[in-house]
Design an enzyme around this catalytic site. Structure first.
Site, short mmCIF file in Angstrom:
data_model
loop_
_atom_site.label_atom_id
_atom_site.label_comp_id
_atom_site.label_asym_id
_atom_site.label_seq_id
_atom_site.Cartn_x
_atom_site.Cartn_y
_atom_site.Cartn_z
N GLY A 51 4.44 2.53 2.28
CA GLY A 51 5.67 2.91 1.57
C GLY A 51 6.04 1.95 0.44
O GLY A 51 7.22 1.91 0.04
N SER A 73 0.86 -1.19 0.00
CA SER A 73 0.00 0.00 0.00
C SER A 73 0.89 1.22 0.00
O SER A 73 2.06 1.16 0.38
CB SER A 73 -0.91 0.02 1.23
OG SER A 73 -0.14 0.28 2.37
N LYS A 74 0.29 2.29 -0.45
CA LYS A 74 1.01 3.55 -0.48
C LYS A 74 1.43 3.94 0.93
O LYS A 74 2.56 4.35 1.17
CB LYS A 74 0.08 4.62 -1.06
CG LYS A 74 0.81 5.70 -1.78
CD LYS A 74 -0.20 6.67 -2.37
CE LYS A 74 0.38 8.06 -2.31
NZ LYS A 74 -0.64 9.06 -2.08
N SER A 75 0.50 3.75 1.88
CA SER A 75 0.79 4.16 3.26
C SER A 75 1.93 3.33 3.87
O SER A 75 2.65 3.81 4.73
CB SER A 75 -0.47 4.10 4.12
OG SER A 75 -1.09 2.86 3.96
#
Ligand code: GLU
Length: 294
Positions: A266, A262-264
């Site tokens: 990283g 996920s983007k969160s």
């Protein structure tokens, strides 16, 4: 294969960040299956949450998918062009008395369940099940508050909806396998879930169900993290008289800590990997797929 039996697949990213290898896995599985079965492959931009989406991310989706070697049917479908269809579906549910207006903020709900966290059930997204303050508001009060300009979200009356569906709900599920199995849906775990709110006039759940019906999607192929949502989607499909697609909730690509990308967290985007010189063939391998489009 004639038009009546041709299978229709779709990849449906939300343009709120750059695609990563997890998205590539989903897109490639959809695309490969469409190729293999002589089916159609649609690209649907899920841009309904206009506050969180942007045109640069959308452009990046096209570039990244093309770089991976994918082609899709034009025109690209976009949720922002279907607000009227979502509203019509919501109005049909309202006409069957399956929705109620809810004036509660997230804070109101948090306060209502405060101190009961331990035994208060949460929905699969982690939100507390709606405790019910607005479910039984007198009509007179609802009218007065709406007339005064107060905004109401619309929630489903889950008990009534299940009673109206009056059938065992389930679906055909492939998972990662070649043969399907039957899965029993459990829409009740969502409680009186929100189907429209102020900032997003149709929730993901209503939009995806309307889109898949509108676009004739026969095969919904997406990550296993969305499997709990399918219980609710099947209920909505039955209430709205839509056909049941077949589902394939594929396993996810995990990082070295066993967490989903996920983007969160990283996770590296496809474009960052491309800039490092990683090839589309290597992305296929990182996505757990055999070499070459199947
Ligand atoms: N837009 C959703 C996402 O990016 C996918 C929805 C779906 O495939 O049904 O997670």
């Amino acid at each position: 294969m004639d038009a009546t039996t041709q299978r229709i697949f779709r990849f449906a990213p939300s343009p709120n960040g750059f695609l990563h290898v997890g998205h590539a896995r989903s897109a490639l599985i959809n695309h490969d299956l469409a190729r293999k079965t002589g089916g159609r492959f649609l690209l649907r931009i899920e841009d309904i949450d206009t506050g969180r989406t942007n045109a640069d991310y959308e452009q990046a989706i096209y570039e990244d998918l093309a770089w991976l070697g994918l082609t899709w049917e034009e025109p690209v479908r976009r949720q922002s062009e279907h607000f009227g269809d979502y509203e019509s579906a919501l109005e049909r549910l309202a006409a069957d008395d399956l929705l109620f207006p809810c004036f509660c903020s997230r804070g109101d709900i948090a306060r209502a369940v405060e101190g009961r966290e331990g035994d208060w059930t949460r929905d699969p997204d982690g939100a507390p099940l709606y405790p019910g303050a607005c479910r039984h508001l007198p009509e007179e009060e609802v009218r007065r508050r709406l007339a005064a300009g107060e905004f109401a979200a619309r929630r489903i009356k889950i008990g009534q909806a299940l009673a109206q569906a009056a059938t065992l709900i389930g679906w055909r599920e492939y998972g990662d396998a070649d043969e399907p199995r039957d899965v029993r849906a459990e829409p009740g775990v969502w409680g009186d879930v929100v189907l429209s709110r102020k900032d997003v006039p149709a929730s993901y759940h209503i939009a995806v169900v309307v889109d898949d019906a509108l676009q004739g999607v026969t095969d919904v192929v997406r990550g296993v993290d969305l499997m709990p949502a399918t219980s609710l989607h099947r209920l909505l499909q039955i209430l709205l008289g839509y056909p049941a697609p077949t589902y394939r909730h594929h396993s996810l690509v995990l990082d070295e800590h066993g967490r989903k990308l996920s983007k969160s967290a990283g996770s590296k985007s496809l474009r960052a990997l491309r800039a490092e010189g990683v090839s589309p063939q290597t992305i296929r391998r990182m996505a757990g797929l055999p070499a070459g489009i199947g």
